[in-house]
Motif scaffolding. Structure first.
Motif, mmCIF file in Angstrom:
data_model
loop_
_atom_site.group_PDB
_atom_site.id
_atom_site.type_symbol
_atom_site.label_atom_id
_atom_site.label_comp_id
_atom_site.label_asym_id
_atom_site.label_seq_id
_atom_site.Cartn_x
_atom_site.Cartn_y
_atom_site.Cartn_z
ATOM 1 N N ILE A 62 13.910 68.391 22.181
ATOM 2 C CA ILE A 62 14.180 69.328 21.089
ATOM 3 C C ILE A 62 13.117 69.144 20.021
ATOM 4 O O ILE A 62 12.900 68.037 19.534
ATOM 5 C CB ILE A 62 15.577 69.064 20.478
ATOM 6 C CG1 ILE A 62 16.654 69.174 21.547
ATOM 7 C CG2 ILE A 62 15.851 70.015 19.329
ATOM 8 C CD1 ILE A 62 18.016 68.695 21.084
ATOM 9 N N GLY A 63 12.467 70.220 19.627
ATOM 10 C CA GLY A 63 11.482 70.153 18.556
ATOM 11 C C GLY A 63 12.138 70.216 17.189
ATOM 12 O O GLY A 63 13.322 70.506 17.057
ATOM 13 N N GLY A 64 11.361 69.924 16.169
ATOM 14 C CA GLY A 64 11.859 69.989 14.803
ATOM 15 C C GLY A 64 12.711 68.779 14.467
ATOM 16 O O GLY A 64 12.574 67.719 15.069
ATOM 17 N N ARG A 65 13.593 68.936 13.483
ATOM 18 C CA ARG A 65 14.478 67.859 13.033
ATOM 19 C C ARG A 65 15.896 68.143 13.502
ATOM 20 O O ARG A 65 16.728 68.647 12.733
ATOM 21 C CB ARG A 65 14.450 67.732 11.508
ATOM 22 C CG ARG A 65 13.158 67.273 10.910
ATOM 23 C CD ARG A 65 12.877 65.802 11.130
ATOM 24 N NE ARG A 65 13.723 64.995 10.263
ATOM 25 C CZ ARG A 65 14.182 63.807 10.596
ATOM 26 N NH1 ARG A 65 13.909 63.278 11.756
ATOM 27 N NH2 ARG A 65 14.924 63.120 9.764
ATOM 28 N N PRO A 66 16.202 67.856 14.770
ATOM 29 C CA PRO A 66 17.551 68.141 15.268
ATOM 30 C C PRO A 66 18.581 67.221 14.621
ATOM 31 O O PRO A 66 18.259 66.119 14.177
ATOM 32 C CB PRO A 66 17.441 67.862 16.770
ATOM 33 C CG PRO A 66 16.345 66.854 16.893
ATOM 34 C CD PRO A 66 15.367 67.189 15.785
ATOM 35 N N VAL A 67 19.812 67.712 14.579
ATOM 36 C CA VAL A 67 20.920 66.911 14.055
ATOM 37 C C VAL A 67 21.925 66.705 15.185
ATOM 38 O O VAL A 67 22.022 67.533 16.091
ATOM 39 C CB VAL A 67 21.591 67.567 12.823
ATOM 40 C CG1 VAL A 67 20.577 67.806 11.718
ATOM 41 C CG2 VAL A 67 22.281 68.867 13.179
ATOM 42 N N SER A 96 38.106 69.322 21.997
ATOM 43 C CA SER A 96 37.155 69.381 23.096
ATOM 44 C C SER A 96 35.940 70.154 22.601
ATOM 45 O O SER A 96 36.084 71.244 22.048
ATOM 46 C CB SER A 96 37.782 70.088 24.300
ATOM 47 O OG SER A 96 36.833 70.233 25.332
ATOM 48 N N LEU A 97 34.739 69.589 22.795
ATOM 49 C CA LEU A 97 33.528 70.148 22.188
ATOM 50 C C LEU A 97 32.467 70.425 23.241
ATOM 51 O O LEU A 97 32.298 69.656 24.186
ATOM 52 C CB LEU A 97 32.999 69.142 21.166
ATOM 53 C CG LEU A 97 31.743 69.510 20.402
ATOM 54 C CD1 LEU A 97 31.888 69.056 18.962
ATOM 55 C CD2 LEU A 97 30.519 68.868 21.013
ATOM 56 N N LYS A 98 31.728 71.526 23.053
ATOM 57 C CA LYS A 98 30.594 71.849 23.921
ATOM 58 C C LYS A 98 29.412 72.239 23.046
ATOM 59 O O LYS A 98 29.488 73.207 22.279
ATOM 60 C CB LYS A 98 30.947 73.001 24.861
ATOM 61 C CG LYS A 98 29.788 73.365 25.772
ATOM 62 C CD LYS A 98 30.170 74.462 26.737
ATOM 63 C CE LYS A 98 28.998 74.765 27.659
ATOM 64 N NZ LYS A 98 29.316 75.860 28.577
ATOM 65 N N ALA A 99 28.316 71.469 23.156
ATOM 66 C CA ALA A 99 27.079 71.792 22.444
ATOM 67 C C ALA A 99 26.301 72.789 23.294
ATOM 68 O O ALA A 99 26.092 72.571 24.487
ATOM 69 C CB ALA A 99 26.268 70.536 22.199
ATOM 70 N N ILE A 100 25.853 73.875 22.687
ATOM 71 C CA ILE A 100 25.184 74.949 23.421
ATOM 72 C C ILE A 100 23.693 75.021 23.082
ATOM 73 O O ILE A 100 22.868 75.206 23.962
ATOM 74 C CB ILE A 100 25.870 76.300 23.119
ATOM 75 C CG1 ILE A 100 27.323 76.230 23.580
ATOM 76 C CG2 ILE A 100 25.123 77.466 23.763
ATOM 77 C CD1 ILE A 100 28.190 77.352 23.072
ATOM 78 N N ALA A 101 23.365 74.880 21.805
ATOM 79 C CA ALA A 101 21.976 74.964 21.355
ATOM 80 C C ALA A 101 21.795 74.015 20.178
ATOM 81 O O ALA A 101 22.753 73.689 19.476
ATOM 82 C CB ALA A 101 21.634 76.400 20.962
ATOM 83 N N PRO A 102 20.562 73.568 19.950
ATOM 84 C CA PRO A 102 20.346 72.613 18.858
ATOM 85 C C PRO A 102 20.495 73.229 17.476
ATOM 86 O O PRO A 102 20.239 74.414 17.273
ATOM 87 C CB PRO A 102 18.904 72.140 19.079
ATOM 88 C CG PRO A 102 18.260 73.179 19.910
ATOM 89 C CD PRO A 102 19.336 73.841 20.702
ATOM 90 N N VAL A 103 20.927 72.378 16.553
ATOM 91 C CA VAL A 103 20.926 72.701 15.129
ATOM 92 C C VAL A 103 19.908 71.761 14.510
ATOM 93 O O VAL A 103 19.847 70.578 14.843
ATOM 94 C CB VAL A 103 22.326 72.496 14.502
ATOM 95 C CG1 VAL A 103 22.276 72.631 12.984
ATOM 96 C CG2 VAL A 103 23.317 73.482 15.099
ATOM 97 N N ARG A 104 19.115 72.292 13.603
ATOM 98 C CA ARG A 104 18.065 71.506 12.967
ATOM 99 C C ARG A 104 18.253 71.477 11.461
ATOM 100 O O ARG A 104 18.904 72.352 10.891
ATOM 101 C CB ARG A 104 16.696 72.106 13.302
ATOM 102 C CG ARG A 104 16.343 72.050 14.769
ATOM 103 C CD ARG A 104 15.064 72.842 15.067
ATOM 104 N NE ARG A 104 14.743 72.804 16.474
ATOM 105 C CZ ARG A 104 15.224 73.647 17.380
ATOM 106 N NH1 ARG A 104 16.073 74.586 17.017
ATOM 107 N NH2 ARG A 104 14.863 73.542 18.636
#
Length: 157
Positions: A62-67, A96-104
Motif C-alpha cells: 500500500i502506498g502513502g500513509r496507510p492506517v 465481524s469486519l472486512k477490510a476492502i480498500a486502504p484508508v490513508r
C-alpha cells in the motif's frame, strides 16, 4: 434543587431500542483521519508495523500513509458513540469486519448504518440491535464493512 435546563430537550442522546426498526438507515458525519490519529493509535495498541511507522517504507503493498483497518473502524465507532448510541448503548456483543480498500492519512471517512434486526430481551427493557456498517472514504469508495450486535437500553417509564 432542580437542574438548570431540565425541562429542555437533551441534545446528543442516542436512540432507545423502541425508536429504531429493521431497515432504517443512518449516515454519520464525515471525519478526516490525521497523522496524529495514526501515531496515537499505533502507539497505544502496539501496532508498530513498518508500514505504519515509516513514512518512506517501500516494502509494503500500500502506498502513502496507510492506517490500520482497526483505526478506521474505531473512528467510525466513535462517531456512533457520540450520536446513535450515546447514553443508550449498554454493550457491544459481537462484531465481524472486512477490510476492502486502504484508508490513508488525509482521507475523510464516514459510514452508512443499516439496522438489520431489533430483538427485545426478556429482562430490564433492553434489546439486541444488529446492524451493518459500510464505511466510505474520500473518493466515495467503500473501504470497510462490518456488522455489529449491540445491547441498547429502552425508554424508561
Amino acid at each position: 434543587m432542580s437542574t438548570p435546563g431540565h425541562d429542555a430537550a437533551l441534545l446528543g442522546q442516542g436512540f432507545y431500542w423502541q425508536d429504531i426498526q429493521a431497515g432504517q438507515r443512518f449516515r454519520t458525519i464525515r471525519r478526516t483521519v490525521t497523522e496524529t490519529d495514526l501515531v496515537n493509535f499505533i502507539s497505544v495498541t502496539g501496532m508498530l508495523e513498518a508500514i505504519f511507522i515509516d513514512a518512506e517504507f517501500e516494502g509494503g503493498a500500500i502506498g502513502g500513509r496507510p492506517v490500520p483497518a482497526a483505526l478506521t473502524q474505531c473512528l467510525i465507532e466513535g462517531l456512533l458513540f457520540q450520536t446513535m448510541i450515546q447514553g443508550t448503548g449498554l454493550a457491544l456483543l459481537e462484531m465481524s469486519l472486512k477490510a476492502i480498500a486502504p484508508v490513508r492519512v488525509g482521507d475523510t471517512i464516514w459510514a452508512v448504518v443499516t439496522v438489520t434486526e431489533v430483538k427485545p430481551t426478556s429482562k430490564h427493557n433492553r434489546a439486541i440491535v444488529s446492524s451493518e456498517i459500510e464505511v466510505y472514504s474520500t473518493r466515495d469508495e467503500r473501504v470497510l464493512t462490518y456488522t455489529a450486535k449491540r445491547m441498547l437500553a429502552g425508554r424508561s417509564g
